[in-house]
Design a protein around this motif. Sequence first.
Motif, PDB file in Angstrom:
ATOM      1  N   THR A 214      -3.780   1.548 -11.983  1.00 38.10           N
ATOM      2  CA  THR A 214      -2.607   1.271 -12.976  1.00 38.10           C
ATOM      3  C   THR A 214      -1.368   1.645 -12.264  1.00 38.10           C
ATOM      4  OG1 THR A 214      -3.801   0.762 -15.025  1.00 38.10           O
ATOM      5  CG2 THR A 214      -1.418   0.878 -15.244  1.00 38.10           C
ATOM      6  N   LEU A 215      -1.367   3.053 -12.194  1.00 33.44           N
ATOM      7  CA  LEU A 215      -0.260   3.588 -11.387  1.00 33.44           C
ATOM      8  C   LEU A 215      -0.145   3.277 -10.185  1.00 33.44           C
ATOM      9  CD1 LEU A 215      -0.381   6.973 -13.266  1.00 33.44           C
ATOM     10  CD2 LEU A 215       1.314   5.295 -13.887  1.00 33.44           C
ATOM     11  N   SER A 216      -1.109   3.032  -9.523  1.00 27.08           N
ATOM     12  CA  SER A 216      -0.826   2.795  -8.062  1.00 27.08           C
ATOM     13  C   SER A 216      -0.191   1.373  -7.755  1.00 27.08           C
ATOM     14  CB  SER A 216      -2.280   2.594  -7.335  1.00 27.08           C
ATOM     15  OG  SER A 216      -2.867   4.020  -7.092  1.00 27.08           O
ATOM     16  N   GLU A 217      -0.743   0.468  -8.701  1.00 31.17           N
ATOM     17  CA  GLU A 217      -0.272  -1.018  -8.665  1.00 31.17           C
ATOM     18  C   GLU A 217       1.275  -1.003  -9.154  1.00 31.17           C
ATOM     19  OE1 GLU A 217      -3.034  -2.795 -11.580  1.00 31.17           O
ATOM     20  OE2 GLU A 217      -4.217  -3.206  -9.918  1.00 31.17           O
ATOM     21  N   LEU A 218       1.678  -0.258 -10.145  1.00 30.37           N
ATOM     22  CA  LEU A 218       3.074  -0.143 -10.332  1.00 30.37           C
ATOM     23  C   LEU A 218       3.958   0.556  -9.285  1.00 30.37           C
ATOM     24  CD1 LEU A 218       5.367  -0.390 -12.449  1.00 30.37           C
ATOM     25  CD2 LEU A 218       4.422   1.995 -13.232  1.00 30.37           C
ATOM     26  N   LYS A 219       3.315   1.485  -8.788  1.00 28.30           N
ATOM     27  CA  LYS A 219       4.072   2.083  -7.321  1.00 28.30           C
ATOM     28  C   LYS A 219       4.158   1.062  -6.389  1.00 28.30           C
ATOM     29  CE  LYS A 219       3.575   5.693  -4.061  1.00 28.30           C
ATOM     30  NZ  LYS A 219       3.336   4.758  -2.610  1.00 28.30           N
ATOM     31  N   THR A 220       3.381   0.303  -6.142  1.00 31.84           N
ATOM     32  CA  THR A 220       3.552  -0.841  -5.127  1.00 31.84           C
ATOM     33  C   THR A 220       4.439  -2.044  -5.413  1.00 31.84           C
ATOM     34  OG1 THR A 220       0.966  -0.416  -4.305  1.00 31.84           O
ATOM     35  CG2 THR A 220       2.171  -2.584  -3.686  1.00 31.84           C
ATOM     36  N   ALA A 221       4.401  -2.214  -6.847  1.00 32.27           N
ATOM     37  CA  ALA A 221       5.149  -3.211  -7.116  1.00 32.27           C
ATOM     38  C   ALA A 221       6.712  -2.934  -7.094  1.00 32.27           C
ATOM     39  CB  ALA A 221       4.711  -3.773  -8.570  1.00 32.27           C
ATOM     40  N   ILE A 222       6.935  -1.697  -7.547  1.00 29.69           N
ATOM     41  CA  ILE A 222       8.296  -1.090  -7.288  1.00 29.69           C
ATOM     42  C   ILE A 222       8.846  -1.123  -5.949  1.00 29.69           C
ATOM     43  CG2 ILE A 222       9.953   0.799  -7.958  1.00 29.69           C
ATOM     44  CD1 ILE A 222       8.225   1.453 -10.458  1.00 29.69           C
ATOM     45  N   GLU A 223       7.923  -0.639  -5.192  1.00 31.94           N
ATOM     46  CA  GLU A 223       8.274  -0.610  -3.715  1.00 31.94           C
ATOM     47  C   GLU A 223       8.511  -1.904  -3.089  1.00 31.94           C
ATOM     48  OE1 GLU A 223       5.678   3.895  -2.652  1.00 31.94           O
ATOM     49  OE2 GLU A 223       4.835   1.825  -2.179  1.00 31.94           O
ATOM     50  N   GLN A 224       7.844  -2.859  -3.699  1.00 34.89           N
ATOM     51  CA  GLN A 224       8.165  -4.175  -3.045  1.00 34.89           C
ATOM     52  C   GLN A 224       9.520  -5.058  -3.372  1.00 34.89           C
ATOM     53  OE1 GLN A 224       4.709  -6.463  -3.663  1.00 34.89           O
ATOM     54  NE2 GLN A 224       3.221  -5.226  -2.320  1.00 34.89           N
ATOM     55  N   LEU A 225      10.258  -4.318  -4.296  1.00 38.52           N
ATOM     56  CA  LEU A 225      11.627  -4.781  -4.729  1.00 38.52           C
ATOM     57  C   LEU A 225      12.383  -4.490  -3.722  1.00 38.52           C
ATOM     58  CD1 LEU A 225      11.744  -3.247  -8.402  1.00 38.52           C
ATOM     59  CD2 LEU A 225      11.122  -5.592  -7.983  1.00 38.52           C
TER      60      LEU A 225
END
Length: 347
Positions: A214-225
């Motif tokens: 879950t935290l990895s997915e959140l990290k990736t989603a924020i980095e793609q902003l």
Amino acid sequence: MRWLLMLCALAAAALAQAGALFAQDTLRLDQAREAAARAGKGVAVWLTLPECAGCAEMASQVFTQPALAARLRQDFVEARIDLASPAPLTDLDGASTTAADFARRLRLYATPSLAFFAADGALRYRYTGVLNADGLRQLLDYVRRGDYDRQPFVPRQPARPKLHAAPPPVNAPQQPQFSLSDSAGQRRSLADWRGRVVALAVGYTHCPDVCPTTLSELKTAIEQLPAGLRGRVQGVFVTLDPARDSAAILAEYAAAFRPRGGRAITTLRGDGEADTTALVRALQLHAERQPAADGADYTLDHSAGIYLFDARGRWLGVAAYQTPTAQLRADLLTLARRAGAPHPDRF
């Protein structure tokens, strides 16, 4: 002009003296019905539970508004029922029952709930869900008009952003209240991040797969902003296992998931069981300890996903576990853009 000001002051004082709605538990609904009949009114029954976070939100933010209290009392005598009470309850017809059985007869299986009765005891309408002040005002107007056969009551809401995340449960608080300690020992609540989007995940550092995923997915989603929007999103990780997850362990754990160009993940833990319980109730989480096979350790079965709050602290959605990153990014982008608006929409 002076006499007009005096009249306004007297009217305001009268409203203030009226007190909050549903302030006292009731065990004699028959007496409430008799009082209503004498006054030519109906009976409004509020069904609540001590652990209901949505009930607490309405009690503190809606029922305390004097004008709204006066509006309800124009048409109804109020009565509050604690569904956890084992004490005998006398219903509107004078029959002995229990609070739980009374709720089952009304087909009200969740809280917060409101049931409206005519002076003769006939049920007029029932509603389950958290309402803000405007929503309760709409409900009172709906019951007064008697629109039941034409359409069910749905509170009108200003336009909300369209998200891929599922909406929160209707009986959940719109602005959850909880207070936990961060890695520096400072007490934090959602109000501390007003002006930012909050993406909150729960779990524990011994979690074998769900939490790091879950935290990895959140990290990736924020980095793609877009780079200029990453700072508008605050990731938060709350442990459901404060007995093993110290502040230092949490800080080290979350450091691995800091988004590039974004804010560090804030970690939170309860200082006692009551803190964690308040969070579980506010977000309607599941957390159950499961002993390991050797009996020396344990794991936690717990809710998974990312809980999304807008820049005004409103709970807007739950991104389920393993939501596609593109969808999570799109939701964060929508909320981050709104966070930067000069005049955020009120909803």
